[in-house]
Design an enzyme around this catalytic site. Structure first.
Site, short mmCIF file in Angstrom:
data_model
loop_
_atom_site.label_atom_id
_atom_site.label_comp_id
_atom_site.label_asym_id
_atom_site.label_seq_id
_atom_site.Cartn_x
_atom_site.Cartn_y
_atom_site.Cartn_z
N ARG A 50 47.84 -11.36 -36.01
CA ARG A 50 48.87 -10.31 -36.00
C ARG A 50 49.72 -10.30 -37.27
O ARG A 50 50.91 -9.97 -37.22
CB ARG A 50 49.80 -10.44 -34.79
CG ARG A 50 49.15 -10.36 -33.46
CD ARG A 50 48.58 -8.96 -33.17
NE ARG A 50 48.02 -8.95 -31.85
CZ ARG A 50 46.77 -9.35 -31.57
NH1 ARG A 50 45.97 -9.72 -32.56
NH2 ARG A 50 46.33 -9.35 -30.34
N SER A 71 52.38 -6.20 -25.77
CA SER A 71 52.80 -7.61 -25.72
C SER A 71 54.10 -7.77 -26.50
O SER A 71 54.14 -7.49 -27.70
CB SER A 71 51.74 -8.50 -26.37
OG SER A 71 50.51 -8.30 -25.74
N GLU A 110 56.33 -10.36 -31.02
CA GLU A 110 55.30 -9.60 -31.76
C GLU A 110 55.93 -8.28 -32.19
O GLU A 110 55.61 -7.71 -33.23
CB GLU A 110 54.09 -9.36 -30.84
CG GLU A 110 52.98 -8.63 -31.54
CD GLU A 110 51.69 -8.55 -30.72
OE1 GLU A 110 51.38 -9.50 -29.98
OE2 GLU A 110 51.02 -7.51 -30.80
#
Ligand SMILES: Cc1cc2nc3c(=O)[nH]c(=O)nc-3n(C[C@H](O)[C@H](O)[C@H](O)COP(=O)(O)OP(=O)(O)OC[C@H]3O[C@@H](n4cnc5c(N)ncnc54)[C@H](O)[C@@H]3O)c2cc1C
Length: 337
Positions: A164, A236, A332
């Site tokens: 990510r 998320s 995130e």
């Protein structure tokens, strides 16, 4: 070019927070982007480039310039017996790119079906799902340096991809604006069915191919994730934590059922959703902020939540997980403001 003042961002963030931008500017091509970057007023203001806002948490109104690309288009720029290279405008919806590839029988992105957001952001975020990351197909990324105004074509290696993350997310680097991505897809491919959940879902399909993988992924995602159009969310909220094997072994003694994924380099990836669930947050709400009942990793806006309220619930989750497991979850989602 579209320029709006005091512009509502409610439809530009998937939490559907009622925040406004002092300025909202949408450009249609690289020439217009260059004009904006050279503008003195733009240089004096704070600015943020957004895609679909599916990974953003606005804490308050944005007293600066929100930039948005309207550069679209998917073109085949190279084709061999084995591969095709697609040139994709940053503002293309990512899932549209996947649908385009799957319909033509080109493999590599099918596991990334139904992820919200735009193609440019996908390359910034290194989106991932079901054992595939976009870095696996990125050949190059075309981006403008916001400080020097120069355009550079970044090789996959120069994008410095990791979980990510990428060169473009690293705040130590000059800010860059992605205008196009170039992805290489395969005509002769092997399906990536490394995820048990996906394997199981595919048992319902005869002779699985690209389209059935896409259909299965969409079914799975529809089942376990809330639709942002119905229940505001940003997917998320936290990243899955990566910890040292020694720390993991002590946790495994205490929690024999803890889900894990060995990464090599003496590191283990854990499920943030499981950790949050163990702390009792799943399905609970605080005011207008909920922890989704089917997936504890997803925070939802139950109505008129503010960004601050969502951030407060996120913080109490972080504290609880840290107290119990000695692991500090990292968001995130990008906080803005
Ligand atoms: C229901 C749901 C499910 C999700 N599932 C997944 C998943 O399975 N896997 C996954 O990885 N993510 C997932 N996400 C998160 C999200 O979809 C991705 O992070 C996506 O790439 C964000 O795209 P966006 O266009 O909305 O970007 P935004 O949220 O608008 O921006 C994200 C970041 O990219 C930057 N950015 C955007 N466009 C550009 C550009 N052109 N140039 C430079 N920087 C830019 C922004 O400044 C910001 O830092 C999910 C989100 C939701 C709501």
């Amino acid at each position: 070019m579209k320029i709006e003042e005091n512009y509502s961002l409610k439809e530009h963030n998937t939490f559907h927070l009622s925040v406004k931008a002092r300025w909202f500017i949408e450009y249609c091509n690289e020439e217009e982007l260059c004009c904006i970057l050279h503008d003195e007023y733009f240089q004096e203001c704070i600015s943020l480039h957004i895609g679909s806002g599916s990974n953003l948490l606005f804490l308050n109104d944005y007293n600066g310039i929100i930039l948005h690309s309207a550069i679209r288009g998917i073109t085949v720029v190279e084709e061999t017996d084995d591969t095709v290279l697609l040139h994709v405008g940053a503002a293309e919806k990512w899932d549209g790119v996947v649908a385009y590839a799957v319909a033509r029988g080109w493999g590599g992105v099918e596991n990334l079906s139904f992820i919200p957001g735009e193609a440019g952001a996908a390359a910034v975020q290194n989106i991932g799902a079901y054992g595939t990351e976009v870095k696996d197909v990125i050949e190059t990324v075309e981006a403008f340096n916001q400080l020097s105004f120069e355009k550079k074509v970044f090789s996959n290696q120069e994008c410095c991809y990791s979980y990510r993350s990428s060169f473009f997310k690293n705040e130590n680097n000059d800010p860059h604006i992605v205008t196009y991505i170039n992805i290489r897809l395969r005509k002769h491919f092997q399906l990536n069915l490394s995820y048990k959940e996906l394997q199981k879902e595919l048992l319902h399909f005869d002779n699985p191919g690209l389209q059935s993988v896409r259909d299965a992924v969409i079914l799975l995602r529809r089942h376990k994730l809330p639709d942002p159009e119905v229940l505001g969310n940003a997917g998320s909220f936290f990243m899955n934590p990566i910890i040292a094997v020694s720390h993991f072994e002590s946790l495994k003694d205490e929690y024999p059922n803890i889900p894990f994924y060995l990464l090599g380099n003496d590191q283990v990836k854990l499920s943030a959703g499981w950790l949050i669930e163990q702390c009792g947050f799943k399905g609970k709400s605080h005011g207008a902020v909920g922890v989704y009942e089917k997936q504890a990793l997803v925070l939802v806006n139950l109505g008129d939540a503010t960004g601050d309220e969502i951030a407060m619930v996120a913080e109490s989750i972080r504290m609880a997980v840290n107290d119990r497991f000695g692991i500090m979850l990292m968001p995130e989602v990008k906080y803005v403001g």
